[in-house]
Design a protein around this motif. Sequence first.
Motif, PDB file in Angstrom:
ATOM      1  N   PRO A 165       3.100  -3.918  -3.773  1.00 31.07           N
ATOM      2  CA  PRO A 165       3.634  -3.503  -2.473  1.00 31.07           C
ATOM      3  C   PRO A 165       3.838  -1.988  -2.422  1.00 31.07           C
ATOM      4  N   GLY A 166       3.672  -1.404  -1.251  1.00 37.46           N
ATOM      5  CA  GLY A 166       3.867   0.030  -1.072  1.00 37.46           C
ATOM      6  C   GLY A 166       5.284   0.469  -1.394  1.00 37.46           C
ATOM      7  N   VAL A 167       6.262  -0.434  -1.130  1.00 39.56           N
ATOM      8  CA  VAL A 167       7.650  -0.043  -1.408  1.00 39.56           C
ATOM      9  C   VAL A 167       7.873   0.224  -2.891  1.00 39.56           C
ATOM     10  N   ASN A 168       7.102  -0.459  -3.763  1.00 41.84           N
ATOM     11  CA  ASN A 168       7.233  -0.201  -5.205  1.00 41.84           C
ATOM     12  C   ASN A 168       6.874   1.247  -5.522  1.00 41.84           C
ATOM     13  N   ASN A 192       3.583   6.404   7.759  1.00 44.10           N
ATOM     14  CA  ASN A 192       3.520   4.997   8.152  1.00 44.10           C
ATOM     15  C   ASN A 192       2.197   4.783   8.890  1.00 44.10           C
ATOM     16  N   VAL A 193       1.256   4.109   8.233  1.00 41.28           N
ATOM     17  CA  VAL A 193      -0.111   3.983   8.754  1.00 41.28           C
ATOM     18  C   VAL A 193      -0.395   2.546   9.188  1.00 41.28           C
ATOM     19  N   ASP A 194      -1.531   2.360   9.883  1.00 46.33           N
ATOM     20  CA  ASP A 194      -1.980   1.012  10.235  1.00 46.33           C
ATOM     21  C   ASP A 194      -2.594   0.354   8.995  1.00 46.33           C
ATOM     22  N   GLU A 195      -2.839  -0.946   9.088  1.00 47.04           N
ATOM     23  CA  GLU A 195      -3.321  -1.707   7.921  1.00 47.04           C
ATOM     24  C   GLU A 195      -4.631  -1.156   7.362  1.00 47.04           C
ATOM     25  N   ALA A 196      -5.515  -0.691   8.253  1.00 48.97           N
ATOM     26  CA  ALA A 196      -6.833  -0.230   7.813  1.00 48.97           C
ATOM     27  C   ALA A 196      -6.766   1.084   7.028  1.00 48.97           C
ATOM     28  N   SER A 197      -5.652   1.817   7.168  1.00 50.36           N
ATOM     29  CA  SER A 197      -5.574   3.157   6.559  1.00 50.36           C
ATOM     30  C   SER A 197      -4.705   3.217   5.309  1.00 50.36           C
ATOM     31  N   VAL A 198      -4.235   2.051   4.853  1.00 43.98           N
ATOM     32  CA  VAL A 198      -3.227   2.061   3.795  1.00 43.98           C
ATOM     33  C   VAL A 198      -3.782   2.557   2.452  1.00 43.98           C
ATOM     34  N   SER A 243       2.064   1.073   4.979  1.00 46.56           N
ATOM     35  CA  SER A 243       2.088   0.386   6.266  1.00 46.56           C
ATOM     36  C   SER A 243       3.354  -0.457   6.330  1.00 46.56           C
ATOM     37  N   ALA A 244       4.280  -0.058   7.198  1.00 45.49           N
ATOM     38  CA  ALA A 244       5.543  -0.804   7.323  1.00 45.49           C
ATOM     39  C   ALA A 244       5.269  -2.237   7.786  1.00 45.49           C
ATOM     40  N   ALA A 245       4.192  -2.422   8.566  1.00 45.17           N
ATOM     41  CA  ALA A 245       3.845  -3.771   9.040  1.00 45.17           C
ATOM     42  C   ALA A 245       3.465  -4.671   7.864  1.00 45.17           C
ATOM     43  N   ILE A 246       2.638  -4.133   6.944  1.00 47.62           N
ATOM     44  CA  ILE A 246       2.254  -4.906   5.747  1.00 47.62           C
ATOM     45  C   ILE A 246       3.484  -5.190   4.896  1.00 47.62           C
ATOM     46  N   GLU A 247       4.327  -4.170   4.720  1.00 53.89           N
ATOM     47  CA  GLU A 247       5.526  -4.330   3.886  1.00 53.89           C
ATOM     48  C   GLU A 247       6.466  -5.388   4.461  1.00 53.89           C
TER      49      GLU A 247
END
Length: 365
Positions: A266-269, A207-213, A238-242
């Motif tokens: 999306p990362g969840v995909n 789970n990373v910050d937005e800049a590291s996704v 990034s759980a925040a982005i998701e």
Amino acid sequence: MALKCGIVGLPNVGKSTLFNCLSNAKAQAANYPFCTIEPNLGVINVPDPRLEKLESLVKPERVLPATVEIVDIAGLVKGASKGEGLGNQFLANIRETDAIIHVVRCFDDGNVVHVDGSVNPVRDKEVIDMELQIKDLEAVDKKLEKIKRAKATGDKEAIKAFGALTKYKAHLEAGKSARSCDVEDSEREHIADLFLLTDKPVLYMCNVDEASVLTGNDYTKRVEEAVKDEDAEVLYISAAIEADIAAMDSYEDRKLFLDEMGLEEPGVNKLIRSAFRLLKLQTYFTAGVKEVRAWTIEQGFTAPQAAGVIHTDFEKGFIRAEVIKYDDYVALGSENACKEAGKLHVEGKEYIVQDGDVMHFRFNV
């Protein structure tokens, strides 16, 4: 399919946020329903562009995607193996899953308190690993005690089992997980009945910050180095982005947001598809004007077994399967065109279904 993945992690690593995003996972082209069997068990649709392509060709009345079951497993603390906190429940929940999604925190944020006071994903991973290893060691020791007597009488099977279990014992005592133990397949058979927690396939989700996704960061590099012997996939999300994506109602808004972030989807995909692979699952399709549907099967299923997923009568009375390869279906545009071009193959009971096969079954009960 009853196979399922469990999401594990320490408190405040973003595990529940991620599970909530998964439970709201909106397909890119349409909103399919999300079904909750229990508060912590989600039956989640597997995003598959092939299904959308078949829908555009067949124009059916409805479309049903493949699904994967994901469980949010809460409550791990140090000492779980001794029953601390919700330890016993936590370990029982993991035992019931077939694979593990291990969430580790790889971001700095002073507003999100870390349970151990500082961000260190490798330490966090080791906390959970150690609790599972202790429990596995107990199981191995119990079995070793049981077979000692048979080994003393010269029983050949007991001698083999004792040798294999001794290897696993040493490996676990060295603080390593059973899945990375270097043993022959014949030796692995001796732990099959123990259902060791650390032998389950694992996927590490940073789970990373937005800049590291897109590229990861120093924390994710440390995780990758720590798990290099485990034959495990490492994903950055990034759980925040998701959470932001999950809160958007329209496809257009989500698409615009993803474009701005430089993301294709999306990362969840990615996570859902990885979980699907982790469980060694695959998809075949049925395509008709009433319904285009993706069916979930285990890799290696024969045609009758795949038919049985639709209805047990299909397996019992199986006669043959009519199979069109997905690429042929798309290239030629319809089932009739595939028949005319000789691309529809008739297969019998021994046929091993391939990922993406478009199938019809003939049966008689």
